[in-house]
Design a protein around this motif. Structure first.
Motif, PDB file in Angstrom:
ATOM      1  N   VAL A   1       8.997  27.120  16.649  1.00 61.56           N
ATOM      2  CA  VAL A   1       8.416  28.227  17.409  1.00 61.56           C
ATOM      3  C   VAL A   1       8.740  28.134  18.895  1.00 61.56           C
ATOM      4  O   VAL A   1       8.678  27.058  19.488  1.00 61.56           O
ATOM      5  CB  VAL A   1       6.878  28.269  17.229  1.00 61.56           C
ATOM      6  CG1 VAL A   1       6.272  29.443  18.004  1.00 61.56           C
ATOM      7  CG2 VAL A   1       6.510  28.380  15.750  1.00 61.56           C
ATOM      8  N   GLU A   2       9.094  29.280  19.476  1.00 60.70           N
ATOM      9  CA  GLU A   2       9.183  29.418  20.929  1.00 60.70           C
ATOM     10  C   GLU A   2       8.262  30.548  21.354  1.00 60.70           C
ATOM     11  O   GLU A   2       8.000  31.476  20.576  1.00 60.70           O
ATOM     12  CB  GLU A   2      10.615  29.700  21.379  1.00 60.70           C
ATOM     13  CG  GLU A   2      11.539  28.507  21.242  1.00 60.70           C
ATOM     14  CD  GLU A   2      12.822  28.672  22.050  1.00 60.70           C
ATOM     15  OE1 GLU A   2      12.789  29.349  23.108  1.00 60.70           O
ATOM     16  OE2 GLU A   2      13.847  28.141  21.597  1.00 60.70           O
ATOM     17  N   THR A   3       7.789  30.500  22.608  1.00 56.47           N
ATOM     18  CA  THR A   3       6.868  31.518  23.096  1.00 56.47           C
ATOM     19  C   THR A   3       7.366  32.117  24.411  1.00 56.47           C
ATOM     20  O   THR A   3       8.137  31.499  25.145  1.00 56.47           O
ATOM     21  CB  THR A   3       5.457  30.940  23.319  1.00 56.47           C
ATOM     22  OG1 THR A   3       5.533  29.878  24.288  1.00 56.47           O
ATOM     23  CG2 THR A   3       4.876  30.401  22.031  1.00 56.47           C
TER      24      THR A   3
ATOM     25  N   LEU B   1       1.124  35.200   7.927  1.00 56.20           N
ATOM     26  CA  LEU B   1       2.018  34.236   7.288  1.00 56.20           C
ATOM     27  C   LEU B   1       2.719  34.863   6.081  1.00 56.20           C
ATOM     28  O   LEU B   1       3.912  34.634   5.859  1.00 56.20           O
ATOM     29  CB  LEU B   1       1.240  32.987   6.866  1.00 56.20           C
ATOM     30  CG  LEU B   1       0.712  32.108   8.004  1.00 56.20           C
ATOM     31  CD1 LEU B   1      -0.197  31.018   7.450  1.00 56.20           C
ATOM     32  CD2 LEU B   1       1.861  31.490   8.794  1.00 56.20           C
ATOM     33  N   ALA B   2       1.979  35.659   5.323  1.00 61.09           N
ATOM     34  CA  ALA B   2       2.577  36.320   4.158  1.00 61.09           C
ATOM     35  C   ALA B   2       3.658  37.299   4.598  1.00 61.09           C
ATOM     36  O   ALA B   2       4.732  37.376   3.986  1.00 61.09           O
ATOM     37  CB  ALA B   2       1.493  37.050   3.362  1.00 61.09           C
TER      38      ALA B   2
ATOM     39  N   GLN C   1       1.182  29.730  17.551  1.00 64.42           N
ATOM     40  CA  GLN C   1       2.188  28.669  17.603  1.00 64.42           C
ATOM     41  C   GLN C   1       1.757  27.467  16.764  1.00 64.42           C
ATOM     42  O   GLN C   1       2.545  26.929  15.973  1.00 64.42           O
ATOM     43  CB  GLN C   1       2.440  28.242  19.043  1.00 64.42           C
ATOM     44  CG  GLN C   1       3.510  27.155  19.163  1.00 64.42           C
ATOM     45  CD  GLN C   1       3.788  26.770  20.613  1.00 64.42           C
ATOM     46  OE1 GLN C   1       3.110  27.241  21.525  1.00 64.42           O
ATOM     47  NE2 GLN C   1       4.773  25.917  20.820  1.00 64.42           N
ATOM     48  N   LEU C   2       0.518  27.032  16.925  1.00 66.94           N
ATOM     49  CA  LEU C   2       0.027  25.866  16.177  1.00 66.94           C
ATOM     50  C   LEU C   2       0.020  26.133  14.679  1.00 66.94           C
ATOM     51  O   LEU C   2       0.414  25.275  13.879  1.00 66.94           O
ATOM     52  CB  LEU C   2      -1.369  25.490  16.659  1.00 66.94           C
ATOM     53  CG  LEU C   2      -1.458  24.906  18.074  1.00 66.94           C
ATOM     54  CD1 LEU C   2      -2.913  24.727  18.498  1.00 66.94           C
ATOM     55  CD2 LEU C   2      -0.719  23.571  18.151  1.00 66.94           C
ATOM     56  N   GLU C   3      -0.436  27.328  14.296  1.00 63.03           N
ATOM     57  CA  GLU C   3      -0.484  27.666  12.876  1.00 63.03           C
ATOM     58  C   GLU C   3       0.922  27.716  12.267  1.00 63.03           C
ATOM     59  O   GLU C   3       1.153  27.212  11.158  1.00 63.03           O
ATOM     60  CB  GLU C   3      -1.182  29.019  12.673  1.00 63.03           C
ATOM     61  CG  GLU C   3      -2.671  29.001  12.942  1.00 63.03           C
ATOM     62  CD  GLU C   3      -3.454  28.256  11.880  1.00 63.03           C
ATOM     63  OE1 GLU C   3      -2.954  28.130  10.735  1.00 63.03           O
ATOM     64  OE2 GLU C   3      -4.566  27.779  12.184  1.00 63.03           O
ATOM     65  N   LEU C   4       1.844  28.318  12.994  1.00 62.09           N
ATOM     66  CA  LEU C   4       3.205  28.450  12.472  1.00 62.09           C
ATOM     67  C   LEU C   4       3.910  27.093  12.424  1.00 62.09           C
ATOM     68  O   LEU C   4       4.642  26.803  11.475  1.00 62.09           O
ATOM     69  CB  LEU C   4       3.998  29.439  13.320  1.00 62.09           C
ATOM     70  CG  LEU C   4       3.518  30.896  13.251  1.00 62.09           C
ATOM     71  CD1 LEU C   4       4.328  31.769  14.195  1.00 62.09           C
ATOM     72  CD2 LEU C   4       3.588  31.432  11.839  1.00 62.09           C
ATOM     73  N   GLU C   5       3.697  26.282  13.431  1.00 58.56           N
ATOM     74  CA  GLU C   5       4.302  24.947  13.420  1.00 58.56           C
ATOM     75  C   GLU C   5       3.718  24.102  12.291  1.00 58.56           C
ATOM     76  O   GLU C   5       4.426  23.286  11.681  1.00 58.56           O
ATOM     77  CB  GLU C   5       4.099  24.276  14.778  1.00 58.56           C
ATOM     78  CG  GLU C   5       4.974  24.885  15.865  1.00 58.56           C
ATOM     79  CD  GLU C   5       4.757  24.272  17.239  1.00 58.56           C
ATOM     80  OE1 GLU C   5       5.609  24.472  18.115  1.00 58.56           O
ATOM     81  OE2 GLU C   5       3.711  23.608  17.430  1.00 58.56           O
ATOM     82  N   HIS C   6       2.435  24.301  12.014  1.00 61.01           N
ATOM     83  CA  HIS C   6       1.805  23.591  10.899  1.00 61.01           C
ATOM     84  C   HIS C   6       2.457  23.981   9.569  1.00 61.01           C
ATOM     85  O   HIS C   6       2.533  23.173   8.643  1.00 61.01           O
ATOM     86  CB  HIS C   6       0.307  23.916  10.853  1.00 61.01           C
ATOM     87  CG  HIS C   6      -0.420  23.249   9.711  1.00 61.01           C
ATOM     88  ND1 HIS C   6      -0.663  21.900   9.675  1.00 61.01           N
ATOM     89  CD2 HIS C   6      -0.928  23.767   8.555  1.00 61.01           C
ATOM     90  CE1 HIS C   6      -1.301  21.593   8.558  1.00 61.01           C
ATOM     91  NE2 HIS C   6      -1.475  22.707   7.855  1.00 61.01           N
TER      92      HIS C   6
ATOM     93  N   ARG D   1      13.275  29.821  12.653  1.00 61.62           N
ATOM     94  CA  ARG D   1      12.918  29.910  14.071  1.00 61.62           C
ATOM     95  C   ARG D   1      12.195  31.224  14.349  1.00 61.62           C
ATOM     96  O   ARG D   1      12.674  32.289  13.988  1.00 61.62           O
ATOM     97  CB  ARG D   1      14.166  29.800  14.948  1.00 61.62           C
ATOM     98  CG  ARG D   1      14.953  28.515  14.746  1.00 61.62           C
ATOM     99  CD  ARG D   1      16.115  28.432  15.705  1.00 61.62           C
ATOM    100  NE  ARG D   1      15.643  28.309  17.072  1.00 61.62           N
ATOM    101  CZ  ARG D   1      16.427  28.477  18.146  1.00 61.62           C
ATOM    102  NH1 ARG D   1      17.683  28.833  17.987  1.00 61.62           N
ATOM    103  NH2 ARG D   1      15.939  28.322  19.348  1.00 61.62           N
ATOM    104  N   ILE D   2      11.039  31.110  15.011  1.00 64.16           N
ATOM    105  CA  ILE D   2      10.214  32.274  15.298  1.00 64.16           C
ATOM    106  C   ILE D   2       9.940  32.355  16.796  1.00 64.16           C
ATOM    107  O   ILE D   2       9.613  31.354  17.431  1.00 64.16           O
ATOM    108  CB  ILE D   2       8.877  32.215  14.525  1.00 64.16           C
ATOM    109  CG1 ILE D   2       9.147  32.229  13.017  1.00 64.16           C
ATOM    110  CG2 ILE D   2       7.968  33.379  14.927  1.00 64.16           C
ATOM    111  CD1 ILE D   2       7.891  32.128  12.173  1.00 64.16           C
TER     112      ILE D   2
END
Length: 230
Positions: free
Chosen positions: A29-31, A111-112, A19-24, A4-5
């Motif tokens: 994800v929450e914002t 991401l890394a 959000q889209l990149e992390l969910e992919h 969870r981020i």
């Protein structure tokens, strides 16, 4: 169980992109779009990583970071800013951030860094009830006030225990002397300026020297960290 981020970023386009990149990538994800809402979410929910912009309405990212850390949260915090200024970086790290990225940045790098933060936390620290902290053979139980190394009890004073807990909650993170004093002794501490060094020596005599290990590292000119890495 998914990671969870929390993204705290007032620029909606950037927040949505992240959000889209992390969910992919499979993250949950929450914002939040201002500091106050971000702090509220961080205080009321468990996250594995917080991505936190410095320049936020309502409450600055620095203040959000400081308040999260003051509540003993070990959640990794990655700070984002449009400024490429060393003083901002230092302030962010002093506030308790684990990492720092300057906009614009490559999503692959973020991401890394998230993967590193998640791995560090999963290797590092508290179990699900956040009372037991482990570092190799060293185990600290915050609820029962017990510290053991290879199942042998280690007798610590309250301040020694609090200092060790703070170091272990921030495994592999360099903590300044001022930050240690602020957390362990309190904001209004007016005693000896070398109190951190004195108590580090106490801990080393009961851990490193007694068991022939090297957990507590001195970062010359900065402060200390605890790590089981060679």
């Amino acid at each position: 169980m998914s990671v969870r981020i929390l993204i705290v970023e007032d620029e909606v386009k950037i927040s949505r992109f992240l959000q889209l990149e992390l969910e992919h990538e499979g993250y949950e994800v929450e914002t939040a779009f201002d500091g106050r809402k971000g702090l509220e979410k961080a205080q009321n929910k468990e996250f594995d990583v917080i991505i936190l912009d410095i320049m936020l309405p309502q409450l600055s990212g620095m203040e959000v970071c400081r308040r999260v850390r003051h509540e003993n949260k070990s959640v990794p915090i990655i700070m984002l800013t449009a400024k490429d200024d060393v003083s901002d970086k230092v302030m962010g790290l002093d506030s308790g951030a684990d990492d720092y990225m300057t906009k614009p940045f490559a999503i692959e790098e973020l991401l890394a860094r998230i993967r590193v933060a998640v791995k560090r936390r999963s290797n590092g620290v508290a179990d699900s009830n956040r009372n037991t902290i482990k570092l190799g053979d060293l185990i600290l139980d915050k609820e029962r006030y017990i510290v053991t190394f290879k199942q042998q009890n280690i007798d610590l004073t309250k301040k020694e225990f609090d200092l060790l807990a703070y170091l272990m909650e921030n495994k592999n993170i360099v903590l300044t002397r001022d930050k240690i004093v602020e957390h362990v002794w309190g904001y209004d501490y007016m005693g000896e300026t070398n109190v951190t060094d004195v108590y580090i020596r106490y801990l080393r005599s009961k851990l490193d020297q007694k068991y022939g290990i090297d957990l507590i590292k001195t970062i010359r000119g900065v402060g200390y960290k605890i790590s089981d890495e060679k």
